[in-house]
Design an enzyme around this catalytic site. Sequence first.
Site, PDB file in Angstrom:
ATOM      1  N   HIS A   1       0.846  -1.194   0.000  1.00 51.61           N
ATOM      2  CA  HIS A   1       0.000   0.000   0.000  1.00 51.61           C
ATOM      3  C   HIS A   1       0.884   1.247   0.000  1.00 51.61           C
ATOM      4  O   HIS A   1       2.008   1.229   0.520  1.00 51.61           O
ATOM      5  CB  HIS A   1      -0.901   0.014   1.226  1.00 51.61           C
TER       6      HIS A   1
ATOM      7  N   GLU B   1       0.786   3.970   1.741  1.00 55.43           N
ATOM      8  CA  GLU B   1       1.185   4.457   3.055  1.00 55.43           C
ATOM      9  C   GLU B   1       2.346   3.642   3.639  1.00 55.43           C
ATOM     10  O   GLU B   1       3.276   4.195   4.221  1.00 55.43           O
ATOM     11  CB  GLU B   1      -0.002   4.414   4.027  1.00 55.43           C
TER      12      GLU B   1
ATOM     13  N   CYS C   1      -6.168   2.190   5.740  1.00 55.98           N
ATOM     14  CA  CYS C   1      -6.840   1.010   6.271  1.00 55.98           C
ATOM     15  C   CYS C   1      -6.188   0.613   7.603  1.00 55.98           C
ATOM     16  O   CYS C   1      -5.155   1.166   7.990  1.00 55.98           O
ATOM     17  CB  CYS C   1      -6.753  -0.136   5.272  1.00 55.98           C
TER      18      CYS C   1
ATOM     19  N   CYS D   1      -2.449  -0.213   7.471  1.00 54.03           N
ATOM     20  CA  CYS D   1      -1.570   0.952   7.383  1.00 54.03           C
ATOM     21  C   CYS D   1      -1.616   1.793   8.658  1.00 54.03           C
ATOM     22  O   CYS D   1      -0.640   2.468   9.004  1.00 54.03           O
ATOM     23  CB  CYS D   1      -1.967   1.814   6.190  1.00 54.03           C
TER      24      CYS D   1
END
Length: 216
Positions: A74, A76, A104, A107
Site C-alpha cells: 500500500h 502508506e 486502512c 496501514c
Amino acid sequence: MTSVWQRVARLFTTAADRSSADATDTAMMARCIALSREAVDAGEYPFACVIAQGDEVVVEATNRVARDRDVTHHAELLAISEAQRKIGTGKLKGCTLYSTVEPCPMCSFPIREVGIGRVVFAIRSPLMGGHSRWDVLGDSVLSSSMPEVFGAAPKVAVGVLRREAEMVWWRMNPLVWGVIRMRGVFGGSAPVSNAEAPLLEPGVTSAETPPLPSPP
C-alpha cells in the site's frame, strides 16, 4: 516562497475544504492527487501518499500492489518505510501523512507505531477505514497501554480536496466508482454491522452490484 504545488492547490480548493485545511495541507493533497493519476497510468488503483515535515516533502509513494504482486504494498506502508530510511530513524514524530484515501487498519497500526503526528486524507472509507470504522488512528488505549511502542493518537483531518480525489476514481472507471460508492466502501454512511448484513452464498456479492474488476 510559494511552491508550485501550493499555487496548484489554490486552483483545487473548494469552499468546504478551506474551512479545515491550510495552504500546506491543500498543496500536499494536490500532490497526492497528481500521484494517484500516475498510479492509474501504471495499472494501479488511485491510491497515493505523501509524508511531509511542515511544507517539505520527505517521501511520496503510490500503491504497488498490482505491479509488485504484493498485497501489502500500500502507498502508506511504502512511504513510511522509505521515510524511515531517508530520515534515518524508526520514529517519524513531527511528520504529517497525506493520503488520497483513508488509511486502512493495516496501514494505521504502523502510522501509530512510528509516531506520525497528523494524518490528512481526502476520501473517507466507512467500510475499511482505520479511523472511520476501526479507529486505530484514534485509539488512546494503544499509547496508554504500550507507550514504548505506539505514539499518541495523531490529529486527523478529513475531506481535504475530496471531490478532486474522487474525480480520479470516476475518470479511471465510472462503473467501478459507482459500485464502490453503492457498497459504502468510500464516502457515505458507515456500513451495517455483520449481524445486520444479509447472508449471501459464498462468492456472491449482491444481486444488484457486479463484482469489482482487477486494477486497470
